[in-house]
Design a protein around this motif. Structure first.
Motif, short mmCIF file in Angstrom:
data_model
loop_
_atom_site.label_atom_id
_atom_site.label_comp_id
_atom_site.label_asym_id
_atom_site.label_seq_id
_atom_site.Cartn_x
_atom_site.Cartn_y
_atom_site.Cartn_z
N GLU A 150 -78.24 -80.47 -85.89
CA GLU A 150 -78.48 -79.92 -84.56
C GLU A 150 -79.97 -79.68 -84.34
O GLU A 150 -80.51 -80.01 -83.29
CB GLU A 150 -77.70 -78.63 -84.37
N VAL A 154 -81.31 -81.89 -81.17
CA VAL A 154 -81.20 -81.14 -79.93
C VAL A 154 -82.57 -80.66 -79.47
O VAL A 154 -83.30 -80.04 -80.22
CB VAL A 154 -80.25 -79.94 -80.10
N THR A 155 -82.89 -80.95 -78.24
CA THR A 155 -84.11 -80.44 -77.65
C THR A 155 -83.83 -79.04 -77.12
O THR A 155 -82.67 -78.68 -76.88
CB THR A 155 -84.59 -81.33 -76.49
N ASP A 158 -81.41 -78.84 -74.31
CA ASP A 158 -80.01 -79.14 -74.60
C ASP A 158 -79.28 -78.01 -75.31
O ASP A 158 -78.08 -78.05 -75.46
CB ASP A 158 -79.91 -80.38 -75.50
N ARG A 159 -79.98 -77.00 -75.78
CA ARG A 159 -79.37 -75.95 -76.62
C ARG A 159 -78.18 -75.27 -75.93
O ARG A 159 -77.16 -75.02 -76.55
CB ARG A 159 -80.40 -74.92 -77.04
N TRP A 162 -75.18 -77.54 -76.10
CA TRP A 162 -74.61 -77.57 -77.45
C TRP A 162 -73.92 -76.25 -77.78
O TRP A 162 -72.87 -76.24 -78.40
CB TRP A 162 -75.71 -77.87 -78.47
N GLY A 167 -71.57 -80.04 -78.73
CA GLY A 167 -72.31 -80.73 -79.77
C GLY A 167 -71.51 -80.86 -81.05
O GLY A 167 -70.29 -80.91 -81.05
#
Length: 171
Positions: A150, A154-155, A158-159, A162, A167
């Protein structure tokens, strides 16, 4: 010497790339030949590497062991594709870290990670001492790998997506 040549070639500055190209052709060809021989030699897969591969498989992922980069210059311990993201999972034993505490990646290891990143991979390092702590329990080992993956793919934008379960945690 090939590390130096490759590092120069990977630089975004065209003037630096010219320095690499100015090296004698025979030198470049010989260095590449020796490097490729080392990369294509039969790879030894450790039990530790097999454990990481199995844990990733048990998570429903499709890891590939000892996959070569597109240019055939590097062999990746375990390779994954998560969506559009290529992930190089490097299973690192003690020789990849300093000999004294706190353990830090060696310069050679950092350079390798940079080479893999330049080739489009997000690099995840599974350090031997961390793996030993989590393998006492399969769930802990898988959670450790999920967290590493992750963090790699994941940027910050995007957190939230997710965290909502879309995610790896939702897999």
């Amino acid at each position: 010497m090939f590390h130096l040549y490759l590092w120069l070639k990977d630089q975004p500055d065209p003037e630096v790339v010219k320095v690499a190209d100015s090296l004698p052709r025979d030198f470049r060809q010989h260095a590449l030949k020796v490097w490729r021989q080392q990369t294509t030699e039969k790879q030894v897969t450790s039990e530790y590497q097999q454990q990481v591969l199995q844990a990733l498989s048990d998570m429903g992922l499709e890891p590939q062991i000892e996959r070569k980069t597109r240019d055939w210059l590097f062999s990746i311990d375990v390779c994954l594709k998560l969506g559009d993201v290529l992930v190089a999972v490097e299973v690192n034993g003690p020789l990849h870290y300093s000999a004294s505490l706190p353990w830090r990646p060696t310069g050679k290891k950092l350079l390798r990670n940079a080479f893999l990143a330049r080739r489009g991979y997000r690099v995840v390092d599974v350090a031997w001492w961390q793996w030993q702590r989590v393998t006492v329990d399969q769930d802990r080992a898988q959670q450790y790998l999920r967290d590493l993956l992750e963090d790699a793919v994941v940027t910050p934008l995007d957190r939230d997506h997710w965290a909502a379960g879309a995610g790896l945690h939702g897999s």
